[in-house]
Design an enzyme around this catalytic site. Sequence first.
Site, PDB file in Angstrom:
ATOM      1  N   LYS A   1     -13.402  -7.330   5.042  1.00 39.33           N
ATOM      2  CA  LYS A   1     -13.936  -6.866   3.760  1.00 39.33           C
ATOM      3  C   LYS A   1     -14.494  -8.052   2.965  1.00 39.33           C
ATOM      4  O   LYS A   1     -15.564  -7.981   2.364  1.00 39.33           O
ATOM      5  CB  LYS A   1     -12.848  -6.144   2.953  1.00 39.33           C
ATOM      6  CG  LYS A   1     -12.408  -4.819   3.549  1.00 39.33           C
ATOM      7  CD  LYS A   1     -13.552  -3.796   3.609  1.00 39.33           C
ATOM      8  CE  LYS A   1     -13.085  -2.451   4.124  1.00 39.33           C
ATOM      9  NZ  LYS A   1     -14.184  -1.474   4.296  1.00 39.33           N
TER      10      LYS A   1
ATOM     11  N   ASN B   1      -0.055   4.496   6.217  1.00 37.24           N
ATOM     12  CA  ASN B   1       0.010   4.540   4.765  1.00 37.24           C
ATOM     13  C   ASN B   1       1.083   5.503   4.242  1.00 37.24           C
ATOM     14  O   ASN B   1       1.469   6.457   4.921  1.00 37.24           O
ATOM     15  CB  ASN B   1      -1.368   4.936   4.193  1.00 37.24           C
ATOM     16  CG  ASN B   1      -2.458   3.917   4.529  1.00 37.24           C
ATOM     17  OD1 ASN B   1      -3.526   4.295   4.954  1.00 37.24           O
ATOM     18  ND2 ASN B   1      -2.174   2.641   4.333  1.00 37.24           N
ATOM     19  N   LEU B   2       1.490   5.262   3.006  1.00 41.41           N
ATOM     20  CA  LEU B   2       2.606   5.995   2.406  1.00 41.41           C
ATOM     21  C   LEU B   2       2.368   7.496   2.303  1.00 41.41           C
ATOM     22  O   LEU B   2       3.198   8.302   2.765  1.00 41.41           O
ATOM     23  CB  LEU B   2       2.903   5.434   1.011  1.00 41.41           C
ATOM     24  CG  LEU B   2       4.015   6.145   0.228  1.00 41.41           C
ATOM     25  CD1 LEU B   2       5.367   5.988   0.921  1.00 41.41           C
ATOM     26  CD2 LEU B   2       4.090   5.633  -1.205  1.00 41.41           C
TER      27      LEU B   2
ATOM     28  N   ASN C   1     -12.594   7.830  14.504  1.00 47.57           N
ATOM     29  CA  ASN C   1     -11.379   7.950  13.693  1.00 47.57           C
ATOM     30  C   ASN C   1     -11.454   9.174  12.795  1.00 47.57           C
ATOM     31  O   ASN C   1     -10.946   9.201  11.692  1.00 47.57           O
ATOM     32  CB  ASN C   1     -11.215   6.662  12.843  1.00 47.57           C
ATOM     33  CG  ASN C   1      -9.798   6.548  12.285  1.00 47.57           C
ATOM     34  OD1 ASN C   1      -8.871   7.191  12.798  1.00 47.57           O
ATOM     35  ND2 ASN C   1      -9.639   5.793  11.216  1.00 47.57           N
TER      36      ASN C   1
ATOM     37  N   PHE D   1      -8.462   0.606  -4.746  1.00 48.18           N
ATOM     38  CA  PHE D   1      -7.062   0.247  -4.697  1.00 48.18           C
ATOM     39  C   PHE D   1      -6.400   1.171  -3.670  1.00 48.18           C
ATOM     40  O   PHE D   1      -6.691   1.016  -2.469  1.00 48.18           O
ATOM     41  CB  PHE D   1      -6.485   0.222  -6.122  1.00 48.18           C
ATOM     42  CG  PHE D   1      -6.854  -1.099  -6.767  1.00 48.18           C
ATOM     43  CD1 PHE D   1      -8.171  -1.393  -7.093  1.00 48.18           C
ATOM     44  CD2 PHE D   1      -5.900  -2.095  -6.956  1.00 48.18           C
ATOM     45  CE1 PHE D   1      -8.529  -2.645  -7.608  1.00 48.18           C
ATOM     46  CE2 PHE D   1      -6.247  -3.348  -7.498  1.00 48.18           C
ATOM     47  CZ  PHE D   1      -7.564  -3.615  -7.808  1.00 48.18           C
TER      48      PHE D   1
ATOM     49  N   TYR E   1      -8.244  -7.254   8.832  1.00 51.65           N
ATOM     50  CA  TYR E   1      -8.926  -6.147   8.144  1.00 51.65           C
ATOM     51  C   TYR E   1      -9.423  -6.623   6.782  1.00 51.65           C
ATOM     52  O   TYR E   1     -10.600  -6.461   6.437  1.00 51.65           O
ATOM     53  CB  TYR E   1      -7.981  -4.950   7.968  1.00 51.65           C
ATOM     54  CG  TYR E   1      -8.439  -4.014   6.885  1.00 51.65           C
ATOM     55  CD1 TYR E   1      -7.851  -4.026   5.620  1.00 51.65           C
ATOM     56  CD2 TYR E   1      -9.508  -3.150   7.099  1.00 51.65           C
ATOM     57  CE1 TYR E   1      -8.300  -3.199   4.610  1.00 51.65           C
ATOM     58  CE2 TYR E   1      -9.962  -2.320   6.087  1.00 51.65           C
ATOM     59  CZ  TYR E   1      -9.356  -2.356   4.847  1.00 51.65           C
ATOM     60  OH  TYR E   1      -9.809  -1.545   3.841  1.00 51.65           O
TER      61      TYR E   1
ATOM     62  N   SER F   1     -12.433  -3.135  -0.735  1.00 52.11           N
ATOM     63  CA  SER F   1     -11.008  -2.852  -0.908  1.00 52.11           C
ATOM     64  C   SER F   1     -10.346  -3.925  -1.757  1.00 52.11           C
ATOM     65  O   SER F   1     -10.753  -5.087  -1.717  1.00 52.11           O
ATOM     66  CB  SER F   1     -10.334  -2.807   0.469  1.00 52.11           C
ATOM     67  OG  SER F   1      -8.930  -2.840   0.356  1.00 52.11           O
ATOM     68  N   ALA F   2      -9.338  -3.543  -2.506  1.00 49.61           N
ATOM     69  CA  ALA F   2      -8.571  -4.501  -3.310  1.00 49.61           C
ATOM     70  C   ALA F   2      -7.901  -5.534  -2.425  1.00 49.61           C
ATOM     71  O   ALA F   2      -7.473  -6.589  -2.893  1.00 49.61           O
ATOM     72  CB  ALA F   2      -7.503  -3.754  -4.103  1.00 49.61           C
TER      73      ALA F   2
HETATM   74  C1  WQD Z   1       1.877   1.477  -0.038  1.00 45.18           C
HETATM   75  C2  WQD Z   1       3.340   1.181  -0.328  1.00 45.18           C
HETATM   76  C3  WQD Z   1       4.498   0.117   1.474  1.00 45.18           C
HETATM   77  C4  WQD Z   1       4.401   3.393   4.328  1.00 45.18           C
HETATM   78  C5  WQD Z   1      -3.232  -0.484   2.446  1.00 45.18           C
HETATM   79  C6  WQD Z   1      -4.372  -1.434   2.693  1.00 45.18           C
HETATM   80  C7  WQD Z   1      -5.494  -1.160   1.726  1.00 45.18           C
HETATM   81  C8  WQD Z   1      -5.883   0.284   1.835  1.00 45.18           C
HETATM   82  C9  WQD Z   1      -4.684   1.147   1.475  1.00 45.18           C
HETATM   83  C10 WQD Z   1      -7.607   0.670   3.443  1.00 45.18           C
HETATM   84  C11 WQD Z   1       3.771  -0.189   0.184  1.00 45.18           C
HETATM   85  C12 WQD Z   1       5.081   1.489   1.191  1.00 45.18           C
HETATM   86  C13 WQD Z   1       4.211   2.636   3.183  1.00 45.18           C
HETATM   87  C14 WQD Z   1       5.721   3.799   4.685  1.00 45.18           C
HETATM   88  C15 WQD Z   1       6.569   2.676   2.740  1.00 45.18           C
HETATM   89  N1  WQD Z   1      -6.327   0.604   3.132  1.00 45.18           N
HETATM   90  N2  WQD Z   1       5.275   2.292   2.411  1.00 45.18           N
HETATM   91  N3  WQD Z   1       6.751   3.425   3.867  1.00 45.18           N
HETATM   92  O1  WQD Z   1      -0.345  -1.401   2.066  1.00 45.18           O
HETATM   93  O2  WQD Z   1      -0.753  -0.895  -0.406  1.00 45.18           O
HETATM   94  O3  WQD Z   1      -2.659  -0.751   1.193  1.00 45.18           O
HETATM   95  O4  WQD Z   1      -3.677   0.861   2.456  1.00 45.18           O
HETATM   96  O5  WQD Z   1      -8.559   0.552   2.712  1.00 45.18           O
HETATM   97  O6  WQD Z   1      -6.587  -1.974   2.036  1.00 45.18           O
HETATM   98  O7  WQD Z   1      -3.925  -2.767   2.471  1.00 45.18           O
HETATM   99  O8  WQD Z   1      -0.873   0.964   1.275  1.00 45.18           O
HETATM  100  O9  WQD Z   1       0.130   3.155   1.783  1.00 45.18           O
HETATM  101  O10 WQD Z   1       0.390   1.277   3.487  1.00 45.18           O
HETATM  102  O11 WQD Z   1       1.659   1.186   1.349  1.00 45.18           O
HETATM  103  O12 WQD Z   1       7.524   2.348   2.020  1.00 45.18           O
HETATM  104  O13 WQD Z   1       5.962   4.486   5.718  1.00 45.18           O
HETATM  105  O14 WQD Z   1       4.135   2.139   0.375  1.00 45.18           O
HETATM  106  O15 WQD Z   1       5.542  -0.815   1.749  1.00 45.18           O
HETATM  107  O16 WQD Z   1       4.703  -0.719  -0.727  1.00 45.18           O
HETATM  108  P1  WQD Z   1      -1.057  -0.614   1.025  1.00 45.18           P
HETATM  109  P2  WQD Z   1       0.322   1.703   2.059  1.00 45.18           P
END
Ligand code: WQD
Length: 346
Positions: free
Chosen positions: A158, A205-206, A39, A184, A154, A129-130
Amino acid sequence: MENRKKVIICGGTGFIGSHTSVELLSQGYQVVIADNLSNSERDILDRIETLSGHVPIFEEVDLTDEQACDRFFERHSNTSAVIHFAAFKAVGESVNKPLMYYKNNLQSTVNILRNMDRLSIPNFIFSSSATVYGDCEELPITEKSPILPASSPYGKTKQINESIIEDTFKAENNLAAAISLRYFNPIGGHLSGELGEVPIGPPNNLMPYITQTAIGVREQLSVFGNDYPTPDGTCIRDYIHVVDLAKAHLVALERLINKKNKSFYEIFNLGTGNGFSVMDVIKSFEKMAGQKLNYTFAPRRAGDQAATYADVTKAKNELGWVAELSIDEMTSSAWKWEQNYRRNLS
Ligand code: WQD
């Protein structure tokens, strides 16, 4: 130079592992990276060397392969500590492929700890992870917050890994101490713009989705839900700069090496203690990039919580560590990396 302390970084070519490798090499540690490159990309090693001024030792190894893992650790038994980042981490993928996640994320940890005990490698730091807190309603989240059922395989890996670590270090062994660091939301990239997140395939992820939309790789960002019980209706998260996170690993490592730990197994939340909404992140990005982002509001994503952010008092008081970089530095460094990365691809 050979009296440098050696640290093994499992998963050291990944997002957080690579930034941590840069910090450790820069501080004079000898770093051995074990990664199967499933990855991540091999050229990350060159970037780590350029940024730190030192060459990491690299071995391509599948840590779920008992024999390969045993041979690897025998070659590097004179090691002060192991930092374990090597894991699959896509929440959605883990729901569809649970056995792949349980095998990879758990077998690797068992093989690493078995070898550490066998070879008397004393110190262990785990990338947790949180997500282990599950749908914790009580905010901010402290290390004593209840561990609720995780929302994905996942997250369960953890939780199970943390139990494996605690039980192993509690039993009679040749080990010294372990620390689990509960991240977090890590985002951003090295301030030079020369290192960052390299998502394989469409980002879950966002932050990478924002930067890939802005650079034109993705058509439009879907904001998953704007009807949450939050000030602007979008989800709140505790975003933390990956460089702050990397520095926290250095602090945790020195705590163990210098035997400042207060028990054989310690746990720390790593966040900023501040919550930012999806719209806050978008607005910060638009300000730092100097361009509008193409986004639309879409239905909620299954499994998302309305809000989560950390209580970081324990890391501050015990580790003497606090996150220093702002949300604007997170979004600007993420954008700088995306631009550099795409430029190198073309
Ligand atoms: C953040 C916010 C989405 C994508 C996860 C894992 C955590 C860690 C971090 C590994 C949420 C919103 C996202 C998009 C959006 N991973 N979003 N449009 O889910 O808080 O945490 O990633 O260690 O363990 O659980 O992170 O970045 O996926 O989402 O609106 O295209 O952004 O709904 O509210 P998340 P995220």
